[in-house]
Design a protein around this motif. Sequence first.
Motif, mmCIF file in Angstrom:
data_model
loop_
_atom_site.group_PDB
_atom_site.id
_atom_site.type_symbol
_atom_site.label_atom_id
_atom_site.label_comp_id
_atom_site.label_asym_id
_atom_site.label_seq_id
_atom_site.Cartn_x
_atom_site.Cartn_y
_atom_site.Cartn_z
ATOM 1 N N ILE A 33 0.879 -1.174 0.000
ATOM 2 C CA ILE A 33 0.000 0.000 0.000
ATOM 3 C C ILE A 33 0.914 1.220 0.000
ATOM 4 O O ILE A 33 1.723 1.394 0.909
ATOM 5 C CB ILE A 33 -0.917 0.024 1.239
ATOM 6 C CG1 ILE A 33 -1.852 -1.193 1.236
ATOM 7 C CG2 ILE A 33 -1.719 1.323 1.281
ATOM 8 C CD1 ILE A 33 -2.709 -1.323 2.484
ATOM 9 N N ASN A 58 -6.218 3.837 8.833
ATOM 10 C CA ASN A 58 -7.149 3.326 7.827
ATOM 11 C C ASN A 58 -6.485 2.277 6.939
ATOM 12 O O ASN A 58 -7.091 1.245 6.621
ATOM 13 C CB ASN A 58 -7.695 4.477 6.967
ATOM 14 C CG ASN A 58 -8.640 5.386 7.740
ATOM 15 O OD1 ASN A 58 -9.257 4.948 8.707
ATOM 16 N ND2 ASN A 58 -8.729 6.633 7.334
ATOM 17 N N TYR A 59 -5.233 2.541 6.529
ATOM 18 C CA TYR A 59 -4.515 1.574 5.694
ATOM 19 C C TYR A 59 -4.283 0.267 6.453
ATOM 20 O O TYR A 59 -4.393 -0.824 5.887
ATOM 21 C CB TYR A 59 -3.186 2.150 5.209
ATOM 22 C CG TYR A 59 -3.353 3.286 4.232
ATOM 23 C CD1 TYR A 59 -4.236 3.196 3.159
ATOM 24 C CD2 TYR A 59 -2.627 4.471 4.368
ATOM 25 C CE1 TYR A 59 -4.403 4.252 2.271
ATOM 26 C CE2 TYR A 59 -2.780 5.517 3.475
ATOM 27 C CZ TYR A 59 -3.676 5.406 2.430
ATOM 28 O OH TYR A 59 -3.839 6.448 1.550
ATOM 29 N N GLN A 61 -6.087 -0.850 8.939
ATOM 30 C CA GLN A 61 -7.389 -1.519 9.041
ATOM 31 C C GLN A 61 -7.700 -2.286 7.756
ATOM 32 O O GLN A 61 -8.198 -3.414 7.790
ATOM 33 C CB GLN A 61 -8.488 -0.484 9.298
ATOM 34 C CG GLN A 61 -8.886 -0.342 10.753
ATOM 35 C CD GLN A 61 -10.272 0.275 10.883
ATOM 36 O OE1 GLN A 61 -10.663 1.138 10.117
ATOM 37 N NE2 GLN A 61 -11.030 -0.190 11.857
ATOM 38 N N ASN A 62 -7.396 -1.666 6.619
ATOM 39 C CA ASN A 62 -7.578 -2.340 5.329
ATOM 40 C C ASN A 62 -6.719 -3.598 5.261
ATOM 41 O O ASN A 62 -7.158 -4.637 4.767
ATOM 42 C CB ASN A 62 -7.216 -1.399 4.175
ATOM 43 C CG ASN A 62 -8.241 -0.302 3.961
ATOM 44 O OD1 ASN A 62 -9.370 -0.406 4.423
ATOM 45 N ND2 ASN A 62 -7.846 0.757 3.290
ATOM 46 N N SER A 65 -8.321 -6.262 7.074
ATOM 47 C CA SER A 65 -9.450 -6.798 6.303
ATOM 48 C C SER A 65 -8.980 -7.722 5.183
ATOM 49 O O SER A 65 -9.726 -8.612 4.761
ATOM 50 C CB SER A 65 -10.272 -5.652 5.694
ATOM 51 O OG SER A 65 -10.752 -4.794 6.690
ATOM 52 N N MET A 66 -7.767 -7.493 4.689
ATOM 53 C CA MET A 66 -7.203 -8.338 3.631
ATOM 54 C C MET A 66 -6.714 -9.683 4.169
ATOM 55 O O MET A 66 -6.248 -10.526 3.412
ATOM 56 C CB MET A 66 -6.018 -7.627 2.960
ATOM 57 C CG MET A 66 -6.376 -6.410 2.154
ATOM 58 S SD MET A 66 -4.841 -5.542 1.650
ATOM 59 C CE MET A 66 -5.526 -4.079 0.874
#
Length: 218
Positions: A33, A58-59, A61-62, A65-66
């Motif tokens: 990212i 936020n990154y 958290q992403n 989620s991945m």
Amino acid sequence: MTTIVVVHTGPVTVQPIKEQFQQLLPDARVINIVDDSLLNDVRTAGHLTPEVTSRIYNYMQNAQSMGADIILNACSSVGEATDVLRGMIRTPIVKVDESMAEQASAIGPRIGVVATVSTTLEPTVRLIRKKALEHGRQADVVERIAEGAFDALLAGDAARHDDILRRAIVELAAEVDVVVLAQVSMARLVPALGELRVPVLSSPRSGVEAVRRALAQH
């Protein structure tokens, strides 16, 4: 398959870290990212801001989620955001320079730190002092900015960047027990430095080795 998400604040850290993963964890799935506004905003403000920390959250958290098994923070300028976010993100987070800081404080008390931007120099120095304190070691840190190197790199003049940085490293090596390169992008200079009287530490390899150790404990 092991999934590792790397959060970068610019494109220059992608390739050196990718090469280390290929050598040390070749079977892992590595997701990058990249948001180059993060480092730009830190440089403009002169320090890490709550807004940058929020975007990194936020990154990460992403990344969670991945299905990331580990998150690697690839930038020393925003490393202190990781200290805040470790309690908020379930996925383990590794700082690319944390292992390097520990190694430096173990080598000797006089530690030279070279950077091309002050926003990376200052957090790196704080991290080294913190790691030395944790291990009951003394850390007399000598700071050095390679003036003009970062602007040369932004202008596309890698040769000038490398020349300015190489001279700064060689000069500093004469004064200290160990030299720490504060930015991932500097690591490629190490083979060109020749024989110096002290070790020169860079973060891509030690950072990825720290990821590998964390995965083994995970």
